[in-house]
Design a protein around this motif. Structure first.
Motif, PDB file in Angstrom:
ATOM      1  N   THR A 113     -23.491 -30.062  18.648  1.00  0.00           N
ATOM      2  CA  THR A 113     -22.922 -28.850  18.906  1.00  0.00           C
ATOM      3  C   THR A 113     -21.976 -28.567  17.679  1.00  0.00           C
ATOM      4  O   THR A 113     -21.911 -29.641  16.806  1.00  0.00           O
ATOM      5  N   ARG A 114     -21.136 -27.473  17.707  1.00  0.00           N
ATOM      6  CA  ARG A 114     -20.261 -27.192  16.398  1.00  0.00           C
ATOM      7  C   ARG A 114     -18.759 -27.068  17.236  1.00  0.00           C
ATOM      8  O   ARG A 114     -18.717 -26.298  18.154  1.00  0.00           O
ATOM      9  N   VAL A 115     -17.867 -27.667  16.485  1.00  0.00           N
ATOM     10  CA  VAL A 115     -16.614 -27.561  17.144  1.00  0.00           C
ATOM     11  C   VAL A 115     -16.030 -26.066  16.254  1.00  0.00           C
ATOM     12  O   VAL A 115     -16.230 -25.660  15.374  1.00  0.00           O
ATOM     13  N   HIS A 116     -15.689 -25.509  17.281  1.00  0.00           N
ATOM     14  CA  HIS A 116     -14.897 -24.073  16.866  1.00  0.00           C
ATOM     15  C   HIS A 116     -13.437 -23.922  17.257  1.00  0.00           C
ATOM     16  O   HIS A 116     -12.766 -22.902  17.207  1.00  0.00           O
ATOM     17  N   TRP A 117     -12.870 -25.261  18.024  1.00  0.00           N
ATOM     18  CA  TRP A 117     -11.324 -24.958  18.254  1.00  0.00           C
ATOM     19  C   TRP A 117     -10.931 -26.479  18.421  1.00  0.00           C
ATOM     20  O   TRP A 117     -11.700 -27.205  18.877  1.00  0.00           O
ATOM     21  N   VAL A 118      -9.864 -26.920  17.711  1.00  0.00           N
ATOM     22  CA  VAL A 118      -9.108 -28.204  17.851  1.00  0.00           C
ATOM     23  C   VAL A 118      -7.794 -28.019  18.017  1.00  0.00           C
ATOM     24  O   VAL A 118      -7.282 -27.192  17.312  1.00  0.00           O
ATOM     25  N   SER A 119      -7.068 -28.534  19.014  1.00  0.00           N
ATOM     26  CA  SER A 119      -5.832 -28.172  19.637  1.00  0.00           C
ATOM     27  C   SER A 119      -4.737 -28.785  18.588  1.00  0.00           C
ATOM     28  O   SER A 119      -5.038 -30.028  17.962  1.00  0.00           O
ATOM     29  N   ASP A 120      -3.940 -28.117  18.110  1.00  0.00           N
ATOM     30  CA  ASP A 120      -2.876 -28.451  17.117  1.00  0.00           C
ATOM     31  C   ASP A 120      -1.613 -28.933  17.900  1.00  0.00           C
ATOM     32  O   ASP A 120      -0.884 -28.188  18.822  1.00  0.00           O
ATOM     33  N   PRO A 121      -1.412 -30.232  17.894  1.00  0.00           N
ATOM     34  CA  PRO A 121      -0.197 -30.915  18.876  1.00  0.00           C
ATOM     35  C   PRO A 121       1.023 -30.268  18.521  1.00  0.00           C
ATOM     36  O   PRO A 121       1.849 -30.512  19.342  1.00  0.00           O
ATOM     37  N   PRO A 171     -22.747 -33.695  22.240  1.00  0.00           N
ATOM     38  CA  PRO A 171     -21.423 -34.289  21.632  1.00  0.00           C
ATOM     39  C   PRO A 171     -20.217 -33.129  21.820  1.00  0.00           C
ATOM     40  O   PRO A 171     -19.806 -32.536  20.780  1.00  0.00           O
ATOM     41  N   VAL A 172     -19.981 -33.033  22.971  1.00  0.00           N
ATOM     42  CA  VAL A 172     -18.706 -32.055  23.365  1.00  0.00           C
ATOM     43  C   VAL A 172     -17.345 -32.687  23.447  1.00  0.00           C
ATOM     44  O   VAL A 172     -17.192 -33.694  24.127  1.00  0.00           O
ATOM     45  N   GLU A 173     -16.488 -32.380  22.433  1.00  0.00           N
ATOM     46  CA  GLU A 173     -15.324 -32.965  22.320  1.00  0.00           C
ATOM     47  C   GLU A 173     -14.141 -32.073  22.403  1.00  0.00           C
ATOM     48  O   GLU A 173     -13.259 -32.600  22.823  1.00  0.00           O
ATOM     49  N   GLU A 174     -14.541 -30.867  22.260  1.00  0.00           N
ATOM     50  CA  GLU A 174     -13.349 -29.738  22.202  1.00  0.00           C
ATOM     51  C   GLU A 174     -13.787 -28.878  23.100  1.00  0.00           C
ATOM     52  O   GLU A 174     -14.898 -28.266  23.265  1.00  0.00           O
ATOM     53  N   PRO A 175     -12.819 -27.785  23.660  1.00  0.00           N
ATOM     54  CA  PRO A 175     -13.275 -26.736  24.391  1.00  0.00           C
ATOM     55  C   PRO A 175     -13.720 -25.576  23.580  1.00  0.00           C
ATOM     56  O   PRO A 175     -13.492 -25.482  22.285  1.00  0.00           O
ATOM     57  N   PRO A 179      -6.099 -19.269  33.196  1.00  0.00           N
ATOM     58  CA  PRO A 179      -4.909 -19.766  34.235  1.00  0.00           C
ATOM     59  C   PRO A 179      -3.919 -19.899  33.237  1.00  0.00           C
ATOM     60  O   PRO A 179      -3.367 -20.389  32.370  1.00  0.00           O
ATOM     61  N   GLY A 180      -2.627 -19.023  34.006  1.00  0.00           N
ATOM     62  CA  GLY A 180      -1.262 -19.252  33.350  1.00  0.00           C
ATOM     63  C   GLY A 180      -1.181 -18.298  32.144  1.00  0.00           C
ATOM     64  O   GLY A 180       0.198 -18.182  31.671  1.00  0.00           O
ATOM     65  N   ALA A 181      -2.005 -17.367  31.583  1.00  0.00           N
ATOM     66  CA  ALA A 181      -1.613 -16.762  30.409  1.00  0.00           C
ATOM     67  C   ALA A 181      -1.402 -15.230  30.648  1.00  0.00           C
ATOM     68  O   ALA A 181      -1.495 -14.784  31.697  1.00  0.00           O
ATOM     69  N   GLN A 182      -0.655 -14.793  29.619  1.00  0.00           N
ATOM     70  CA  GLN A 182      -0.215 -13.391  29.773  1.00  0.00           C
ATOM     71  C   GLN A 182      -1.306 -12.724  29.012  1.00  0.00           C
ATOM     72  O   GLN A 182      -1.576 -12.649  27.763  1.00  0.00           O
ATOM     73  N   ILE A 183      -1.945 -11.780  29.908  1.00  0.00           N
ATOM     74  CA  ILE A 183      -3.572 -11.086  29.370  1.00  0.00           C
ATOM     75  C   ILE A 183      -3.252  -9.768  29.072  1.00  0.00           C
ATOM     76  O   ILE A 183      -2.376  -9.210  30.040  1.00  0.00           O
ATOM     77  N   ALA A 238     -12.318 -21.263  28.260  1.00  0.00           N
ATOM     78  CA  ALA A 238     -12.375 -22.667  28.058  1.00  0.00           C
ATOM     79  C   ALA A 238     -11.158 -23.441  27.260  1.00  0.00           C
ATOM     80  O   ALA A 238     -10.729 -24.464  27.570  1.00  0.00           O
ATOM     81  N   ILE A 239     -10.607 -22.610  26.350  1.00  0.00           N
ATOM     82  CA  ILE A 239      -9.226 -23.114  25.656  1.00  0.00           C
ATOM     83  C   ILE A 239      -8.055 -22.896  26.444  1.00  0.00           C
ATOM     84  O   ILE A 239      -7.422 -23.767  26.599  1.00  0.00           O
ATOM     85  N   ALA A 240      -8.105 -21.883  27.097  1.00  0.00           N
ATOM     86  CA  ALA A 240      -6.975 -21.561  28.041  1.00  0.00           C
ATOM     87  C   ALA A 240      -6.888 -22.426  29.134  1.00  0.00           C
ATOM     88  O   ALA A 240      -5.618 -22.760  29.404  1.00  0.00           O
ATOM     89  N   GLU A 241      -7.782 -22.815  29.461  1.00  0.00           N
ATOM     90  CA  GLU A 241      -7.476 -23.890  30.821  1.00  0.00           C
ATOM     91  C   GLU A 241      -7.258 -25.279  30.439  1.00  0.00           C
ATOM     92  O   GLU A 241      -6.792 -25.995  31.250  1.00  0.00           O
ATOM     93  N   THR A 242      -7.427 -25.524  29.003  1.00  0.00           N
ATOM     94  CA  THR A 242      -6.857 -26.970  28.616  1.00  0.00           C
ATOM     95  C   THR A 242      -5.277 -26.880  28.216  1.00  0.00           C
ATOM     96  O   THR A 242      -4.907 -28.142  27.608  1.00  0.00           O
ATOM     97  N   ARG A 243      -4.709 -25.699  28.000  1.00  0.00           N
ATOM     98  CA  ARG A 243      -3.066 -25.688  27.740  1.00  0.00           C
ATOM     99  C   ARG A 243      -2.459 -26.403  28.644  1.00  0.00           C
ATOM    100  O   ARG A 243      -2.795 -26.068  29.847  1.00  0.00           O
ATOM    101  N   PRO A 244      -1.468 -26.955  27.819  1.00  0.00           N
ATOM    102  CA  PRO A 244      -0.639 -27.889  29.027  1.00  0.00           C
ATOM    103  C   PRO A 244       0.139 -27.029  29.828  1.00  0.00           C
ATOM    104  O   PRO A 244       0.435 -25.622  29.487  1.00  0.00           O
ATOM    105  N   ALA A 245       0.791 -27.442  31.003  1.00  0.00           N
ATOM    106  CA  ALA A 245       1.514 -26.635  31.937  1.00  0.00           C
ATOM    107  C   ALA A 245       2.702 -26.365  31.240  1.00  0.00           C
ATOM    108  O   ALA A 245       3.237 -27.194  30.447  1.00  0.00           O
ATOM    109  N   GLY A 246       3.170 -24.940  31.297  1.00  0.00           N
ATOM    110  CA  GLY A 246       4.589 -24.495  30.620  1.00  0.00           C
ATOM    111  C   GLY A 246       4.149 -24.059  29.209  1.00  0.00           C
ATOM    112  O   GLY A 246       5.111 -23.798  28.626  1.00  0.00           O
ATOM    113  N   HIS A 247       2.977 -23.995  28.696  1.00  0.00           N
ATOM    114  CA  HIS A 247       2.913 -23.642  27.315  1.00  0.00           C
ATOM    115  C   HIS A 247       2.401 -22.450  27.336  1.00  0.00           C
ATOM    116  O   HIS A 247       1.534 -22.038  28.070  1.00  0.00           O
TER     117      HIS A 247
END
Length: 523
Positions: free
Chosen positions: A388-396, A303-307, A444-448, A415-424
């Protein structure tokens, strides 16, 4: 209310399983994802739950009918945002629509009539707030209460009748449907009901004697003194011979509709899936991070629904060759299973079409069964799982995202970073041993911001917090997720909420692990 003579020191020694079951209930309600708010602990015991929630930046109101328990709670929670007072739940008094979470574990069955307490707890919830209840003897009214009848028969025996005439049993049956009807009458929605909840702990006769001496037979033990064990042995034997050892532990999670609940708050039974994982591929990402790709050997999908969801891996009990799986919908193993070895890991990726799940293991030496297994496992090896357990749900509504942690958080951060929309805008702050660990994170795309601790132990500094203090975060609404050593995370959470002024629904900061420390050592 009976039980007010309970001694906190003895209770804590013999009833650690009650704390574990309470934390399990809070996890099912996703209360672990809250960052602060107001929390009520009704029947607080010795303060373990109050301390755990205060460390998550909740402002905690705790009460118990036992002065000894309240004093223990005050001592355990010194320096934390916890107020504790003696209060009989028959006359419970809580402010209306005040709390984000109201919790009560293993208290309700000591009340002769639960209606006032249940209604008061329900009314104390703000819109969007949750109520978490656990109690014994929640079986349907039609099943009766044979356990009490048997125990009253033991008390009526000549050896005990006169000595216990003024000390009746202090446990009462309150069916789950009756309690749920009270909650619905107060406007709450029932999110989860579970019968026969397992409370961790040994079930052998000697252990049962010790536990019941501090709970069910506390008042009788005080009266009988040196003869208490003889009485308790008779009582347990009578229950065993009658096949009435089930105390019908019950769990209910409910919510008051409306308001703006924390976006990540989600009540979901656990596990929704259980089975075996077969190792298909092993890859060393870095000297300390090893990636496993498993085939899910189970007809049901994960039951994987979120990154970044959490899966519990299961290794065989000591001396066994195969892991035993828990029941679907509840974390309970068969009586013959023995104590399974379990650890939580992040689902780095899941391919439902090919039934492949990817999990990254942080190799921290020969310090635990999971790390030892991961260091030696090869293709074809198997382990059990529950998920599984949810540990993150995106805030739209979030206009930017901040992710932070140590090596244990890297799979979830990726897992979370790669689901962020382009330009976010995505900001990542991570602490690792050295530069050799950098390939474990793509983001990808993050300032690390990379932090290197060298030979210093992980979680021993506030380097992550210091780096975040120096960040110039954008204006607008953000969403923050962080994980790592619990005291470091606690301090970071406080900075984000109190100094940065972020609202608690923007912050999810989780203590993934902790250095050993005593209650007196909390700060």
């Amino acid at each position: 209310m009976q039980g007010t003579t309970w001694k906190a020191e003895t209770y804590v020694t013999e009833n650690s399983g009650q704390y574990q079951s309470a934390m399990e209930a809070l996890a099912l309600a996703a209360a672990h994802l809250h960052a602060g708010g107001r929390f009520a602990d009704v029947g607080c015991g010795a303060g373990e739950i109050a301390a755990a929630m205060a460390e998550r930046e909740f402002e905690v109101t705790a009460n118990d009918a036992s002065p000894s328990m309240v004093e223990a709670t005050r001592a355990r929670c010194a320096g934390l945002k916890v107020s504790a007072e003696v209060q009989d739940a028959h006359r419970l008094d809580l402010p209306r629509e005040h709390f984000d979470v109201v919790h009560s574990s293993w208290m309700l069955h000591w009340l002769t009539d639960p209606e006032h307490a249940v209604r008061t707890m329900a009314r104390a919830l703000r819109p969007g707030g949750q109520l978490i209840l656990q109690w014994s003897f929640g079986q349907p009214a039609a099943e009766g209460f044979p356990m009490r009848e048997i125990l009253e028969g033991v008390i009526a025996r000549p050896a005990w009748r006169e000595r216990l005439a003024a000390t009746p049993l202090a446990m009462f049956q309150h069916p789950a449907d009756v309690v749920c009807a009270l909650l619905r009458a107060e406007g709450l929605e029932i999110e989860l009901t579970q019968p026969d909840v397992d409370v961790p702990g040994p079930k052998d006769p000697r252990s049962l004697r010790r536990v019941t001496r501090t709970t069910a037979f506390s008042a009788q033990a005080d009266v009988l003194g040196e003869d208490a064990d003889a009485f308790i042995d008779e009582a347990l034997l009578a229950l065993f011979e009658a096949g009435q050892m089930n105390v019908h532990n019950t769990r209910v999670i409910a919510r008051r509709p409306g308001g703006a609940p924390v976006p990540a708050a989600r009540t979901r039974a656990f596990p929704l899936s259980a089975g075996q994982l077969r190792v298909e591929q092993v890859e060393d990402l870095t000297p300390l991070m090893r990636r496993f790709v498993f085939t899910v050997e189970n007809p049901d999908e994960l039951p994987v629904e979120e990154p970044g969801e959490i899966i519990t891996l299961i290794w065989p009990a000591p001396g066994a060759t195969e892991a035993v799986l828990p029941e679907i919908g509840r974390w309970r193993f068969p009586a013959h299973a023995g104590r399974q070895v379990t650890r939580n890991y992040t689902v780095r990726a899941y391919d439902p079409d090919r039934r492949l799940v990817t999990i990254d293991f942080f190799l921290h030496g020969d310090h635990g069964p999971a790390s030892r297994w991961a260091s030696a496992a090869v293709a074809g090896d198997r382990i059990g799982y529950g998920g599984t357990r949810v540990h993150w749900v995106s805030d739209p509504a979030a206009e930017w995202t901040l992710l932070a942690g140590d090596e244990t958080a890297l799979p979830a951060i990726d897992a979370i970073a790669e689901t962020r929309p382009a330009g976010h805008p995505v900001f990542v702050v991570v602490e690792v041993r050295d530069e050799a660990e950098r390939p474990a994170l793509a983001a990808p795309g993050a300032q690390i911001t990379w932090l290197y601790r060298g030979d210093n132990p992980p979680g021993a500094s506030r380097a992550i917090e210091a780096a975040i203090r120096d960040l110039d975060l954008p204006a607008g609404r953000g969403q923050i997720w962080a994980a790592g050593e619990s005291l470091s995370i606690q301090s970071l959470r406080r900075h984000l909420l109190e100094e940065r002024g972020l609202s608690r629904d923007q912050v999810s900061a989780l203590g993934y692990w902790n250095h050993p420390r005593s209650a007196a050592g909390r700060s």
